[in-house]
Design a protein around this motif. Structure first.
Motif, PDB file in Angstrom:
ATOM      1  N   VAL A 133       0.819  -1.219   0.000  1.00 36.39           N
ATOM      2  CA  VAL A 133       0.000   0.000   0.000  1.00 36.39           C
ATOM      3  C   VAL A 133       0.846   1.259   0.000  1.00 36.39           C
ATOM      4  O   VAL A 133       0.397   2.328  -0.417  1.00 36.39           O
ATOM      5  N   GLY A 134       2.089   1.154   0.471  1.00 36.68           N
ATOM      6  CA  GLY A 134       2.978   2.309   0.512  1.00 36.68           C
ATOM      7  C   GLY A 134       4.426   1.858   0.577  1.00 36.68           C
ATOM      8  O   GLY A 134       4.726   0.662   0.702  1.00 36.68           O
ATOM      9  N   ASP A 135       5.345   2.825   0.477  1.00 32.12           N
ATOM     10  CA  ASP A 135       6.767   2.508   0.594  1.00 32.12           C
ATOM     11  C   ASP A 135       7.049   1.898   1.964  1.00 32.12           C
ATOM     12  O   ASP A 135       6.477   2.345   2.978  1.00 32.12           O
ATOM     13  N   GLY A 136       7.924   0.921   1.998  1.00 35.31           N
ATOM     14  CA  GLY A 136       8.213   0.318   3.290  1.00 35.31           C
ATOM     15  C   GLY A 136       9.319  -0.712   3.247  1.00 35.31           C
ATOM     16  O   GLY A 136      10.027  -0.859   2.240  1.00 35.31           O
ATOM     17  N   ILE A 137       9.454  -1.430   4.349  1.00 31.80           N
ATOM     18  CA  ILE A 137      10.475  -2.465   4.516  1.00 31.80           C
ATOM     19  C   ILE A 137       9.795  -3.732   5.013  1.00 31.80           C
ATOM     20  O   ILE A 137       9.011  -3.683   5.973  1.00 31.80           O
ATOM     21  N   VAL A 138      10.086  -4.846   4.374  1.00 28.92           N
ATOM     22  CA  VAL A 138       9.545  -6.129   4.823  1.00 28.92           C
ATOM     23  C   VAL A 138      10.266  -6.547   6.104  1.00 28.92           C
ATOM     24  O   VAL A 138      11.490  -6.673   6.113  1.00 28.92           O
ATOM     25  N   ILE A 139       9.501  -6.735   7.179  1.00 30.46           N
ATOM     26  CA  ILE A 139      10.136  -7.106   8.446  1.00 30.46           C
ATOM     27  C   ILE A 139       9.923  -8.570   8.807  1.00 30.46           C
ATOM     28  O   ILE A 139      10.659  -9.118   9.644  1.00 30.46           O
ATOM     29  N   ALA A 140       8.943  -9.209   8.194  1.00 34.26           N
ATOM     30  CA  ALA A 140       8.695 -10.617   8.498  1.00 34.26           C
ATOM     31  C   ALA A 140       7.822 -11.221   7.409  1.00 34.26           C
ATOM     32  O   ALA A 140       6.989 -10.530   6.822  1.00 34.26           O
ATOM     33  N   CYS A 141       8.024 -12.492   7.148  1.00 26.20           N
ATOM     34  CA  CYS A 141       7.151 -13.207   6.216  1.00 26.20           C
ATOM     35  C   CYS A 141       7.401 -14.703   6.338  1.00 26.20           C
ATOM     36  O   CYS A 141       8.436 -15.140   6.842  1.00 26.20           O
ATOM     37  N   ILE A 142       6.426 -15.462   5.886  1.00 29.43           N
ATOM     38  CA  ILE A 142       6.552 -16.911   5.781  1.00 29.43           C
ATOM     39  C   ILE A 142       6.080 -17.307   4.390  1.00 29.43           C
ATOM     40  O   ILE A 142       4.985 -16.926   3.971  1.00 29.43           O
ATOM     41  N   ASN A 173      -1.630 -15.602   1.418  1.00 32.03           N
ATOM     42  CA  ASN A 173      -1.080 -15.535   0.062  1.00 32.03           C
ATOM     43  C   ASN A 173      -0.765 -16.920  -0.508  1.00 32.03           C
ATOM     44  O   ASN A 173      -0.460 -17.866   0.225  1.00 32.03           O
ATOM     45  N   GLN A 174      -0.803 -17.000  -1.833  1.00 27.86           N
ATOM     46  CA  GLN A 174      -0.433 -18.228  -2.530  1.00 27.86           C
ATOM     47  C   GLN A 174       1.078 -18.344  -2.681  1.00 27.86           C
ATOM     48  O   GLN A 174       1.662 -19.411  -2.508  1.00 27.86           O
ATOM     49  N   VAL A 175       1.701 -17.224  -3.038  1.00 24.44           N
ATOM     50  CA  VAL A 175       3.154 -17.178  -3.193  1.00 24.44           C
ATOM     51  C   VAL A 175       3.621 -15.773  -2.828  1.00 24.44           C
ATOM     52  O   VAL A 175       2.895 -14.796  -3.039  1.00 24.44           O
ATOM     53  N   ILE A 176       4.825 -15.692  -2.259  1.00 19.58           N
ATOM     54  CA  ILE A 176       5.383 -14.423  -1.800  1.00 19.58           C
ATOM     55  C   ILE A 176       6.648 -14.118  -2.596  1.00 19.58           C
ATOM     56  O   ILE A 176       7.452 -15.020  -2.871  1.00 19.58           O
ATOM     57  N   PHE A 177       6.850 -12.857  -2.934  1.00 21.83           N
ATOM     58  CA  PHE A 177       7.986 -12.461  -3.762  1.00 21.83           C
ATOM     59  C   PHE A 177       8.987 -11.567  -3.032  1.00 21.83           C
ATOM     60  O   PHE A 177       9.854 -10.962  -3.680  1.00 21.83           O
ATOM     61  N   VAL A 178       8.878 -11.452  -1.728  1.00 21.62           N
ATOM     62  CA  VAL A 178       9.790 -10.615  -0.945  1.00 21.62           C
ATOM     63  C   VAL A 178      10.330 -11.425   0.224  1.00 21.62           C
ATOM     64  O   VAL A 178       9.836 -12.505   0.536  1.00 21.62           O
ATOM     65  N   LYS A 179      11.319 -10.834   0.905  1.00 23.17           N
ATOM     66  CA  LYS A 179      11.903 -11.471   2.073  1.00 23.17           C
ATOM     67  C   LYS A 179      12.254 -10.384   3.089  1.00 23.17           C
ATOM     68  O   LYS A 179      12.328  -9.190   2.736  1.00 23.17           O
ATOM     69  N   PRO A 180      12.478 -10.757   4.356  1.00 19.58           N
ATOM     70  CA  PRO A 180      12.812  -9.752   5.370  1.00 19.58           C
ATOM     71  C   PRO A 180      14.018  -8.903   4.960  1.00 19.58           C
ATOM     72  O   PRO A 180      15.025  -9.416   4.483  1.00 19.58           O
ATOM     73  N   GLY A 181      13.880  -7.602   5.152  1.00 18.12           N
ATOM     74  CA  GLY A 181      14.944  -6.667   4.803  1.00 18.12           C
ATOM     75  C   GLY A 181      14.762  -6.015   3.455  1.00 18.12           C
ATOM     76  O   GLY A 181      15.424  -5.007   3.149  1.00 18.12           O
ATOM     77  N   ASP A 182      13.858  -6.534   2.621  1.00 21.70           N
ATOM     78  CA  ASP A 182      13.613  -5.939   1.302  1.00 21.70           C
ATOM     79  C   ASP A 182      12.884  -4.610   1.445  1.00 21.70           C
ATOM     80  O   ASP A 182      11.934  -4.495   2.221  1.00 21.70           O
ATOM     81  N   GLU A 183      13.319  -3.618   0.669  1.00 15.83           N
ATOM     82  CA  GLU A 183      12.581  -2.365   0.576  1.00 15.83           C
ATOM     83  C   GLU A 183      11.549  -2.509  -0.533  1.00 15.83           C
ATOM     84  O   GLU A 183      11.851  -3.035  -1.601  1.00 15.83           O
TER      85      GLU A 183
END
Length: 236
Positions: A133-142, A173-183
C-alpha cells in the motif's frame, strides 16, 4: 579527483552498511515473530526483545515516502472489502504477543472473484497481485505452509512504513515475492492472493486477502481500523 573518488567510496560503503543493518534487524524481527506465533517464547520476554529491535529499525529506516495508499489488490477497489461499510473489522481482545492464539479479527478481508477456488481471477484467469500500500520495509514473512498447519495467516507478509510509523499485514497468500529486509515501493507486487491459512484453506472460505494495519503503542504493535484509508486508496 582522488578526493571525489574517496568520497564516493565512503558513501557506497555507508549505504551498503545501512542496508546490511536493515536486513539484520528485519531477520531478527522475523525470527522473533516466528517464536511469538509458535508460542515458544514468553510474552514478557518477547516484548523485551521486540521493543529494542523496533527502535533500531526506526533509526536506520529511510523515512521518505510516497503520499496516500495504493489499494492492496491489483484490479480491485474498496467494494471488494467484505461486510458492510467495513464492519468485518473487530480488534477486541487482540494482542500481538498472543501470536497464533486469538479470537479477534483486526483486519479487512478483501475478496476476489474466484468461484472455483483455484486462486485465479474468474475474469482474467490469472493470479491476483497483492500490492504494497505504501513505501516500506519487509520485516517478516513466511513463504511455506502446509494444509496440516494450524497457522492462521498461512503465507503472510509484514511491512513497516517508516514515514507513517505504521505496519501493514497481508495474509493467506499463494506465493510471496519478498523477504525480510527488502525495501518495497508503493504499488509494488509483493505476493499473489491465495488460500493458505488454517481457516482460509477450507472450502467454506471464499478466496481473499486478509489485510491489517497497526501502529506502535509503547513500541508494541496495536491494530487500528484502516477502512477509510482503503476507501481513499488509488487503484491499479
Amino acid at each position: 579527483m582522488k578526493n571525489l573518488i574517496l568520497l564516493f567510496s565512503v558513501l557506497c560503503i555507508s549505504v551498503a552498511s545501512k542496508a546490511q543493518d536493515v536486513k539484520t534487524i528485519c531477520n531478527n524481527i522475523n525470527t522473533l515473530n516466528t517464536a511469538i506465533l509458535n508460542g515458544s517464547i514468553k510474552r514478557q520476554d518477547a516484548a523485551a526483545q521486540f521493543k529494542p529491535l523496533i527502535e533500531q529499525l526506526k533509526k536506520v529506516a529511510d523515512k521518505s515516502s510516497s503520499s496516500g495508499w495504493t489499494f492492496p489488490l491489483k484490479g480491485y477497489k474498496s467494494n471488494a472489502i467484505g461486510g458492510t461499510n467495513g464492519n468485518g473489522y473487530s480488534d477486541k481482545g487482540y494482542h500481538y504477543l498472543d501470536g497464533n492464539k486469538h479470537a479477534a479479527h483486526p483486519a479487512h478481508d478483501i475478496f476476489i472473484n474466484d468461484r472455483n477456488q483455484d486462486c485465479l481471477d474468474d475474469r482474467t484467469h490469472q493470479p491476483v497481485d497483492v500490492l504494497a500500500v505504501g513505501d516500506g520495509i519487509v520485516i517478516a514473512c513466511i513463504n511455506e505452509w502446509a494444509p496440516s498447519s494450524n497457522l492462521r495467516g498461512g503465507k503472510f507478509i509484514w511491512v513497516y512504513h517508516p514515514a507513517q510509523n505504521i505496519f501493514t499485514y497481508y495474509a493467506h497468500n499463494q506465493v510471496i515475492f519478498v523477504k525480510p529486509g527488502d525495501e518495497v515501493k508503493q504499488g509494488q507486487k509483493i505476493a499473489e492472493v491465495g488460500r493458505t491459512g488454517y481457516n482460509a484453506y477450507k472450502k467454506r472460505s471464499p478466496t481473499h486477502l486478509h489485510f491489517s494495519a497497526f501502529h506502535l503503542v509503547d513500541d508494541l504493535l496495536v491494530p487500528y481500523n484502516p477502512y477509510l484509508q482503503l476507501k481513499k486508496a488509488k487503484t491499479i
